[in-house]
Design a protein around this motif. Structure first.
Motif, short mmCIF file in Angstrom:
data_model
loop_
_atom_site.label_atom_id
_atom_site.label_comp_id
_atom_site.label_asym_id
_atom_site.label_seq_id
_atom_site.Cartn_x
_atom_site.Cartn_y
_atom_site.Cartn_z
N THR A 1 20.08 -18.36 -5.99
CA THR A 1 21.38 -17.86 -5.54
C THR A 1 21.26 -16.41 -5.10
N GLN A 2 20.59 -15.60 -5.91
CA GLN A 2 20.48 -14.19 -5.57
C GLN A 2 19.60 -13.98 -4.34
N ARG A 3 18.53 -14.75 -4.23
CA ARG A 3 17.67 -14.62 -3.04
C ARG A 3 18.46 -14.94 -1.76
N CYS A 4 19.31 -15.94 -1.84
CA CYS A 4 20.12 -16.31 -0.69
C CYS A 4 21.09 -15.19 -0.33
N ALA A 5 21.84 -14.71 -1.30
CA ALA A 5 22.81 -13.63 -1.05
C ALA A 5 22.11 -12.37 -0.56
N ASN A 6 20.97 -12.03 -1.17
CA ASN A 6 20.25 -10.82 -0.77
C ASN A 6 19.77 -10.90 0.67
N ALA A 7 19.26 -12.06 1.06
CA ALA A 7 18.79 -12.22 2.44
C ALA A 7 19.93 -12.06 3.44
N LEU A 8 21.11 -12.59 3.10
CA LEU A 8 22.27 -12.47 3.97
C LEU A 8 22.71 -11.01 4.09
N LEU A 9 22.67 -10.28 3.00
CA LEU A 9 23.04 -8.87 3.02
C LEU A 9 22.06 -8.04 3.84
N VAL A 10 20.78 -8.24 3.59
CA VAL A 10 19.75 -7.44 4.25
C VAL A 10 19.73 -7.70 5.75
N GLU A 11 19.98 -8.92 6.15
CA GLU A 11 19.95 -9.28 7.57
C GLU A 11 20.92 -8.41 8.37
N GLY A 12 22.07 -8.09 7.80
CA GLY A 12 23.03 -7.25 8.49
C GLY A 12 22.82 -5.76 8.26
N LEU A 13 22.48 -5.39 7.03
CA LEU A 13 22.33 -3.97 6.70
C LEU A 13 21.21 -3.30 7.49
N LYS A 14 20.14 -4.01 7.77
CA LYS A 14 18.96 -3.39 8.39
C LYS A 14 19.22 -2.89 9.81
N LYS A 15 20.31 -3.36 10.42
CA LYS A 15 20.59 -3.01 11.81
C LYS A 15 21.44 -1.75 11.94
N ALA A 16 21.87 -1.16 10.82
CA ALA A 16 22.75 0.00 10.86
C ALA A 16 22.04 1.24 10.31
N VAL B 1 43.66 -16.70 3.44
CA VAL B 1 43.67 -15.26 3.67
C VAL B 1 43.28 -14.89 5.10
N GLY B 2 42.63 -15.80 5.80
CA GLY B 2 42.30 -15.54 7.20
C GLY B 2 40.84 -15.21 7.47
N PHE B 3 39.95 -15.61 6.57
CA PHE B 3 38.53 -15.42 6.79
C PHE B 3 37.95 -16.56 7.62
N THR B 4 36.85 -16.27 8.30
CA THR B 4 36.05 -17.29 8.98
C THR B 4 34.69 -17.34 8.31
N LEU B 5 34.22 -18.53 8.01
CA LEU B 5 32.92 -18.68 7.36
C LEU B 5 31.85 -18.89 8.43
N GLU B 6 30.75 -18.15 8.28
CA GLU B 6 29.66 -18.22 9.24
C GLU B 6 28.34 -18.40 8.49
N LYS B 7 27.35 -18.94 9.21
CA LYS B 7 26.02 -19.12 8.65
C LYS B 7 24.99 -18.67 9.68
N PRO B 8 24.67 -17.39 9.68
CA PRO B 8 23.70 -16.88 10.64
C PRO B 8 22.30 -17.42 10.34
N THR B 9 21.44 -17.33 11.33
CA THR B 9 20.05 -17.76 11.14
C THR B 9 19.31 -16.74 10.29
N VAL B 10 18.95 -17.15 9.10
CA VAL B 10 18.27 -16.27 8.15
C VAL B 10 17.10 -17.03 7.55
N SER B 11 16.00 -16.33 7.35
CA SER B 11 14.82 -16.94 6.75
C SER B 11 14.84 -16.69 5.24
N PHE B 12 14.68 -17.76 4.48
CA PHE B 12 14.62 -17.66 3.02
C PHE B 12 13.19 -17.93 2.56
N ASP B 13 12.63 -17.00 1.78
CA ASP B 13 11.21 -17.13 1.42
C ASP B 13 10.95 -18.27 0.45
#
Length: 356
Positions: free
Chosen positions: A92-107, A310-322
């Motif tokens: 679970t944590q590996r999945c969440a971490n990968a999703l966070l890092v995928e976006g954070l690294k671009k800023a 609440v008005g959220f949209t759920l997305e699943k970007p292409t992310v690699s999980f080790d």
């Protein structure tokens, strides 16, 4: 369902108000029987269930320390087992971490807000992973940690201060329950300038007791306009107010969790310690009254409905999980609206990525 749990399910049908004196005697007999054979997996599960049920009946916690103290292990070892050995938490944590890092690294100057940051172990792992990303553009990351327990937050602050990374880390801590805050208080935590905002909540928001409070908190998160909101939660309807139904849901969910623990290549003492860790949740789910219960997990559809309301949209970007499999536990990425950690074809935890 083993012999202990099937007998307890019958008693649960009459809880909380219709137990007869013979029923109470039966509950006590099952409890004592489980204690006498507590080294056996079925008896350990029966023990944690009866302990919670007895608490619900009496309103008091049993004094069973003398029976279970042989399973005590150092707290730091317990957390190591949870994060490093228990695949439910690890995947679970590996999945969440990968999703966070995928976006954070671009800023260059991102903000990472963690609701229920605890001791900061997950965020430390995220930052280490972020630092290893090829082409990472981060110069400074602001971590905002909202946490109701001051001791945990102090540990998080020390852990983040000790990091040596190729970018700066600014930490903004706040001791608070998110459901007791207003939007302006949350907005005031944000720096005056930043590139993007990511919000993370791992196994924290099911503690919010009321539906209206959950809608309000999700509304605040939406109004902050994060690039992504990553939510990790266990899968079981413990929000259910009907005791017998909630008992059935708890037996299914925690029964599978205990099976996973039994599959681990760790000592029997460590397995028992992990089970007793989860017994604290079971105590709350089955031992407390509606007025004070805080372990109010949702099933997936309940979270999905909340996101939609609440008005959220759920997305699943292409992310690699080790890693996507460990000890018969799988990380499923093929579901349309969430990621799921699965054991025996049953979802045990979910990870959602929502955007506004």
């Amino acid at each position: 369902m083993n012999s202990f749990t099937s007998r307890l399910q019958t008693l649960a049908q009459r809880l909380p108000d219709q137990l007869t004196e013979p029923d109470k005697a039966t509950l006590e007999a099952i409890y004592q029987q489980c204690l006498s054979t507590i080294d056996e997996p079925e008896a350990m599960f029966g023990y944690v269930l009866t302990k919670a049920m007895r608490k619900h009946v009496s309103g008091e916690q049993s004094n069973e320390h003398i029976y279970v103290q042989k399973f005590e292990i150092p707290q730091i070892r317990l957390f190591e087992l949870l994060i490093q050995q228990l695949p439910l938490a690890a995947l679970t944590q590996r999945c969440a971490n990968a999703l966070l890092v995928e976006g954070l690294k671009k800023a260059e100057n991102p903000v990472l807000m963690d609701i229920g940051i605890g001791t900061g172990m997950q965020i430390v792992n995220v930052l280490h992973l972020l630092a290893k990303q090829p082409g990472c553009q981060v110069k400074q990351v602001t971590v905002i940690g909202i946490e109701p327990f001051a001791d945990a937050l102090q540990t998080a602050e020390k852990s983040l201060a000790a990091l040596q990374l190729p970018f700066q880390v600014m930490f903004v801590p706040l001791v608070a329950f998110i459901e007791k805050m207003i939007l302006a208080e949350i907005q005031a935590l944000l720096p005056s300038h930043y590139d993007t905002l990511f919000i993370n909540a791992s196994f924290a928001l099911h503690h919010i007791q009321q539906v209206t409070q959950r809608e309000t908190v999700f509304g605040y998160i939406r109004d902050l306009a994060p690039k992504a909101f990553i939510l990790s939660e266990p899968v079981s309807d413990h929000f259910e107010s009907h005791y017998a139904t909630r008992f059935q849901n708890a037996v299914k969910h925690y029964g599978l969790v205990f099976e996973v623990i039994d599959s681990l290549e760790i000592t029997d003492k460590e397995k028992a310690a992990l089970k007793l860790f989860f017994s604290r949740e079971i105590d709350d789910v089955l031992g407390h009254t509606e007025a004070v219960r805080v372990e109010k997990q949702y099933a997936p559809q309940q979270w999905l409905d909340l996101f939609k309301t609440v008005g959220f949209t759920l997305e699943k970007p292409t992310v690699s999980f080790d890693i996507q499999e460990k000890n018969g536990v799988d990380l499923r990425t093929d579901l349309p609206d969430r990621y799921a950690v699965v054991f025996k074809d049953e979802e045990i935890t979910n990870v959602y990525r929502a955007t506004t």
